[in-house]
Design an enzyme around this catalytic site. Structure first.
Site, PDB file in Angstrom:
ATOM      1  N   TYR A 161       0.799  -1.229   0.000  1.00 20.16           N
ATOM      2  CA  TYR A 161       0.000   0.000   0.000  1.00 20.16           C
ATOM      3  C   TYR A 161       0.838   1.289   0.000  1.00 20.16           C
ATOM      4  O   TYR A 161       0.285   2.380  -0.071  1.00 20.16           O
ATOM      5  CB  TYR A 161      -0.958  -0.001   1.207  1.00 20.16           C
ATOM      6  CG  TYR A 161      -1.979  -1.134   1.155  1.00 20.16           C
ATOM      7  CD1 TYR A 161      -2.990  -1.136   0.195  1.00 20.16           C
ATOM      8  CD2 TYR A 161      -1.921  -2.193   2.041  1.00 20.16           C
ATOM      9  CE1 TYR A 161      -3.910  -2.167   0.129  1.00 20.16           C
ATOM     10  CE2 TYR A 161      -2.840  -3.240   2.000  1.00 20.16           C
ATOM     11  CZ  TYR A 161      -3.835  -3.213   1.033  1.00 20.16           C
ATOM     12  OH  TYR A 161      -4.749  -4.233   0.974  1.00 20.16           O
ATOM     13  N   ASP A 220     -26.427  -0.481  -0.534  1.00 21.91           N
ATOM     14  CA  ASP A 220     -27.788   0.066  -0.497  1.00 21.91           C
ATOM     15  C   ASP A 220     -27.780   1.579  -0.273  1.00 21.91           C
ATOM     16  O   ASP A 220     -28.582   2.307  -0.869  1.00 21.91           O
ATOM     17  CB  ASP A 220     -28.613  -0.635   0.598  1.00 21.91           C
ATOM     18  CG  ASP A 220     -28.917  -2.090   0.252  1.00 21.91           C
ATOM     19  OD1 ASP A 220     -28.668  -2.502  -0.899  1.00 21.91           O
ATOM     20  OD2 ASP A 220     -29.403  -2.821   1.136  1.00 21.91           O
ATOM     21  N   HIS A 227      -9.517   2.220  -5.460  1.00 24.47           N
ATOM     22  CA  HIS A 227      -8.671   1.271  -4.732  1.00 24.47           C
ATOM     23  C   HIS A 227      -7.217   1.593  -4.996  1.00 24.47           C
ATOM     24  O   HIS A 227      -6.845   1.930  -6.135  1.00 24.47           O
ATOM     25  CB  HIS A 227      -8.956  -0.173  -5.153  1.00 24.47           C
ATOM     26  CG  HIS A 227     -10.372  -0.559  -4.892  1.00 24.47           C
ATOM     27  ND1 HIS A 227     -10.838  -0.803  -3.622  1.00 24.47           N
ATOM     28  CD2 HIS A 227     -11.435  -0.678  -5.724  1.00 24.47           C
ATOM     29  CE1 HIS A 227     -12.129  -1.072  -3.694  1.00 24.47           C
ATOM     30  NE2 HIS A 227     -12.521  -1.001  -4.953  1.00 24.47           N
ATOM     31  N   ARG A 230     -11.344 -10.682  -3.790  1.00 22.80           N
ATOM     32  CA  ARG A 230     -11.346  -9.226  -4.027  1.00 22.80           C
ATOM     33  C   ARG A 230     -11.866  -8.869  -5.421  1.00 22.80           C
ATOM     34  O   ARG A 230     -11.999  -7.702  -5.775  1.00 22.80           O
ATOM     35  CB  ARG A 230      -9.934  -8.654  -3.860  1.00 22.80           C
ATOM     36  CG  ARG A 230      -9.396  -8.783  -2.458  1.00 22.80           C
ATOM     37  CD  ARG A 230      -8.050  -8.105  -2.326  1.00 22.80           C
ATOM     38  NE  ARG A 230      -7.310  -8.670  -1.230  1.00 22.80           N
ATOM     39  CZ  ARG A 230      -7.445  -8.308   0.057  1.00 22.80           C
ATOM     40  NH1 ARG A 230      -8.263  -7.334   0.378  1.00 22.80           N
ATOM     41  NH2 ARG A 230      -6.744  -8.897   0.995  1.00 22.80           N
TER      42      ARG A 230
HETATM   43  O1  CA2 Z   1      -6.593  -1.523  -2.702  1.00 27.97           O
HETATM   44  C1  CA2 Z   1      -7.405  -0.968  -1.947  1.00 27.97           C
HETATM   45  O2  CA2 Z   1      -7.466   0.248  -1.794  1.00 27.97           O
HETATM   46  C2  CA2 Z   1      -8.323  -1.828  -1.067  1.00 27.97           C
HETATM   47  O3  CA2 Z   1      -9.592  -1.187  -1.009  1.00 27.97           O
HETATM   48  C3  CA2 Z   1      -7.669  -1.894   0.288  1.00 27.97           C
HETATM   49  C4  CA2 Z   1      -8.381  -2.812   1.270  1.00 27.97           C
HETATM   50  C5  CA2 Z   1      -8.631  -4.177   0.650  1.00 27.97           C
HETATM   51  O4  CA2 Z   1      -9.398  -4.977   1.533  1.00 27.97           O
HETATM   52  C6  CA2 Z   1      -9.331  -4.077  -0.687  1.00 27.97           C
HETATM   53  O5  CA2 Z   1      -9.492  -5.369  -1.216  1.00 27.97           O
HETATM   54  C7  CA2 Z   1      -8.534  -3.217  -1.649  1.00 27.97           C
HETATM   55  C8  CA2 Z   1      -7.579  -3.014   2.539  1.00 27.97           C
HETATM   56  C9  CA2 Z   1      -7.125  -1.771   3.182  1.00 27.97           C
HETATM   57  C10 CA2 Z   1      -6.110  -2.154   4.207  1.00 27.97           C
HETATM   58  O6  CA2 Z   1      -5.165  -1.147   4.266  1.00 27.97           O
HETATM   59  C11 CA2 Z   1      -4.051  -1.384   4.971  1.00 27.97           C
HETATM   60  C12 CA2 Z   1      -3.070  -0.442   4.863  1.00 27.97           C
HETATM   61  C13 CA2 Z   1      -1.891  -0.617   5.523  1.00 27.97           C
HETATM   62  C14 CA2 Z   1      -1.704  -1.716   6.332  1.00 27.97           C
HETATM   63  C15 CA2 Z   1      -2.687  -2.667   6.453  1.00 27.97           C
HETATM   64  C16 CA2 Z   1      -3.883  -2.500   5.767  1.00 27.97           C
END
Ligand code: CA2
Length: 145
Positions: free
Chosen positions: A24, A88, A101, A112
């Site tokens: 991320y 909804d 995302h 996902r």
């Molecule tokens: O890619 C994306 O932005 C997601 O929405 C991020 C979600 C994931 O469940 C989606 O499938 C895709 C997860 C966010 C978690 O973010 C974190 C960031 C840093 C450390 C741990 C989790």
């Protein structure tokens, strides 16, 4: 007219820049807020950001958005793939929606690949890392003009 745009972030996005940096990135949610704020000021946009780990709080913000904003950008995090309640709330919203995302959800795990939000979105931005927030803001601002 100045566009009023809200950016909603769902569960775990408060951990950005602190864990799973390889997936991320290094940028924190606070950095994203600052960058969006700067971009908005330069481009004459009124932007608000809201993050919650709680599904119902996100639903509340979506419901309120109708009165207060012209466009909504949402990274619903894990709720993207599971939340009928968020679906909804978005379905009855009468302003344009961009689904966002950080990662490309289609080259990750199968669970996902399904988004309950995509059908309701005017457009989708995914896979461009945290730059996607500015891309989405730019896209929404143009879409609303
Ligand atoms: O890619 C994306 O932005 C997601 O929405 C991020 C979600 C994931 O469940 C989606 O499938 C895709 C997860 C966010 C978690 O973010 C974190 C960031 C840093 C450390 C741990 C989790």
């Amino acid at each position: 007219m100045m566009n009023k745009i809200i950016i909603l972030n769902g569960p775990n996005l408060n951990l950005l820049g602190e864990r799973e940096k390889e997936k991320y990135g290094n940028i924190t949610l606070k950095d994203i807020e600052d960058n969006c704020g700067k971009y908005a000021k330069k481009n004459n946009i009124n932007v608000s950001l809201f993050q919650s780990n709680i599904e119902g709080e996100l639903v509340d913000e979506i419901q309120k958005a109708r009165k207060n904003f012209n466009g909504l950008i949402i990274n619903a995090g894990g709720y993207t793939h599971t939340s009928v309640a968020i679906h909804d709330a978005l379905k009855v919203l009468e302003i344009p929606i961009i689904e966002l995302h950080i990662t490309n959800i289609y080259n990750r795990e199968d669970f996902r690949h399904k988004s309950l939000i995509s059908k309701l979105a005017s457009g989708i931005i995914c896979g461009f890392g945290t730059d996607g927030y500015i891309m989405a803001l730019n896209a929404m601002n143009k879409y609303l003009k």
